[in-house]
Design a protein around this motif. Sequence first.
Motif, short mmCIF file in Angstrom:
data_model
loop_
_atom_site.label_atom_id
_atom_site.label_comp_id
_atom_site.label_asym_id
_atom_site.label_seq_id
_atom_site.Cartn_x
_atom_site.Cartn_y
_atom_site.Cartn_z
N ARG A 44 38.40 50.00 33.90
CA ARG A 44 39.09 49.86 35.18
C ARG A 44 38.64 50.92 36.20
NH1 ARG A 44 42.89 46.00 34.86
NH2 ARG A 44 43.51 45.35 32.75
N GLN A 45 37.37 51.33 36.10
CA GLN A 45 36.82 52.20 37.13
C GLN A 45 36.58 51.42 38.42
OE1 GLN A 45 33.27 53.91 35.52
NE2 GLN A 45 34.29 54.86 33.77
N VAL A 46 36.34 50.12 38.29
CA VAL A 46 36.14 49.23 39.44
C VAL A 46 36.98 47.97 39.22
CG1 VAL A 46 33.81 50.07 39.99
CG2 VAL A 46 34.11 48.20 38.34
N ASP A 47 37.14 47.19 40.30
CA ASP A 47 37.93 45.97 40.23
C ASP A 47 37.09 44.72 40.01
OD1 ASP A 47 40.46 47.25 40.84
OD2 ASP A 47 39.64 47.53 42.87
N VAL A 48 35.84 44.72 40.49
CA VAL A 48 35.03 43.51 40.47
C VAL A 48 33.56 43.88 40.29
CG1 VAL A 48 34.93 43.52 42.99
CG2 VAL A 48 34.43 41.41 41.77
N GLY A 49 32.85 43.05 39.50
CA GLY A 49 31.41 43.16 39.34
C GLY A 49 30.73 42.10 40.18
N MET A 50 29.91 42.52 41.13
CA MET A 50 29.37 41.60 42.13
C MET A 50 27.98 41.08 41.79
SD MET A 50 31.82 41.32 44.17
CE MET A 50 30.97 40.38 45.43
N SER A 51 27.69 40.89 40.50
CA SER A 51 26.45 40.27 40.08
C SER A 51 26.78 38.98 39.34
CB SER A 51 25.64 41.19 39.16
OG SER A 51 25.14 42.29 39.89
N GLY A 52 25.79 38.13 39.22
CA GLY A 52 26.01 36.87 38.52
C GLY A 52 26.05 37.10 37.02
N PHE A 53 27.22 36.92 36.41
CA PHE A 53 27.37 37.12 34.98
C PHE A 53 27.51 35.79 34.27
CE2 PHE A 53 28.40 41.35 36.36
CZ PHE A 53 28.07 42.17 35.30
N THR A 54 26.80 35.66 33.16
CA THR A 54 26.91 34.46 32.33
C THR A 54 28.15 34.58 31.46
OG1 THR A 54 24.52 34.25 32.30
CG2 THR A 54 25.75 33.02 30.64
N LEU A 55 28.92 33.51 31.40
CA LEU A 55 30.16 33.52 30.63
C LEU A 55 29.83 33.43 29.15
CD1 LEU A 55 33.37 31.64 31.59
CD2 LEU A 55 32.59 31.61 29.23
N THR A 56 30.29 34.43 28.38
CA THR A 56 30.14 34.41 26.93
C THR A 56 31.48 34.76 26.29
OG1 THR A 56 29.52 36.76 26.78
CG2 THR A 56 27.73 35.16 27.12
N GLU A 57 31.60 34.41 25.01
CA GLU A 57 32.85 34.66 24.30
C GLU A 57 33.13 36.15 24.18
OE1 GLU A 57 34.92 33.56 19.98
OE2 GLU A 57 32.95 32.76 20.54
N GLU A 58 32.09 36.96 23.95
CA GLU A 58 32.28 38.41 23.80
C GLU A 58 32.77 39.02 25.10
OE1 GLU A 58 29.59 36.77 23.03
OE2 GLU A 58 29.42 36.91 20.84
N ARG A 59 32.20 38.61 26.22
CA ARG A 59 32.61 39.18 27.51
C ARG A 59 34.02 38.76 27.89
NH1 ARG A 59 26.91 38.03 30.77
NH2 ARG A 59 25.72 39.74 29.83
#
Length: 469
Positions: free
Chosen positions: A127-142
């Motif tokens: 929770r150092q940041v609120d949002v990651g502004m890169s395209g992330f692939t949805l995976t079960e681990e994430r």
Amino acid sequence: YFQVISRVETLSRAVWLLFLSKNTSIDSFFSNIYVPFNCKFLVAQNIGKHFHLTEVYRVADGTPLMTYPYGRWSVNVTYVTGTTLYERRKHLHGFKMKGVTINVSEFSIKEESNGSWNGMIEMLRNRQVDVGMSGFTLTEERMQVVDFTFPIIYMRYQVFIRQPMEEEIKWDDYLKPFSLHLWVTLSISVLVVSVVLSNVHVIGRHFGNEEIRSSSRYCLYDSFFYVFGIFCQQGHAFTPIALSSRIVYLTAYLTAVVTLSAYSAALISFLTRKTTILPFQNLQQLMQDDTYQLGVLDGSSEFNLFSNSEDPEMKNLYERMLAPYTMPKTNEEGFHRLCSGRYAFITTIRHTSAQFLCRLTVLPMEAFPVTTSIVLTKDSPYRDILNHRLLTMGVEGSLHRLRTSWLKSKLGEQTRPWEEIGINSLVPILTILTVGAVTAAAVLLCEKELHKRSSLRRKSKTISSHKIE
């Protein structure tokens, strides 16, 4: 009680209705209570003959309490606002979310030794940041440590290899522009027009039309070659004199021009469409080929697609072609290996670039669907409003325009205005030309030999007749 649970539990997991006395101030009661932005929390106060329903929330912890008059209720009268949740909470009132991005790579690596994360995922998890502004692939681990928004990009993992130099030679490309039925129809048309031309010429001469002024030139044998020449766009040294014969000629020429135009257009498209001979069509055949290496981005979601798969074929491929080797750390390194030798690289088409030194092709029978999204902290109160805005942008067409412009900037230089035609495309017609020339030469030699023997026989007969005399 609410002060305690608002700090240890997520209030947005339930819908709340709190009854307060009319003398209790809402602002005072909620002074130390955090009601998340996405929480549905109503306060009911009996004022006069009605219960007044007030919606309360905070944009973020520590920000002022926001209130909205949700409705009134009594035995006889009921009024509830008709606006939706995110019409009432359509902005963040100046609150600034902390975001993080990266301009080198778009993946996060999970360390298998202790199960921890690094990079943007770790910053979101802590929770150092609120949002990651890169395209992330949805995976079960994430999904276990962060939240994903509505998918913004739909793509596929594809298997890229260096385009082979050898092209497939198709001997029937010169016949494909027309179907078999059309070729048969054209052949019958040539025969029919030949018969009509011959008969019109003979009958005209019989009745004494203009054709009688010249010698007979349109027997069935000659008419066939004249009409065949017309369909091959060949001219003639003379033209029929009679109008009836000329009409047959004109009909044949018009039919031939239209037919040849359609054939030429289709033939050009067939010749310019290249078909490359690929060494394999899918990953199973690649593994059986045993001359190519396979690579994916180290620690990426596509790597986990194989390493965490329960499918026997995927596990076998991972153990034989991925686990024993060092995977590339960046997409550039992966494509450099691809262009340097027999190497197959799995990624999305978005990561291809015109700067690579070789031409790429993909395996046509292998692809894995993938979606990319914006990532948020786990149980983020802003996921729903971001999803709402993304869906609205999708309905309005804005999201499609952004996708197109973004992908175009990545792939625009990949497209070429034209494709060169190689020698393989002309091998069939050149072969026919060569065979025709050789056949004509062989027939010429045969004719010469027959003529020589015929001359000898005639001379022999002449000598014999002189002796008899």
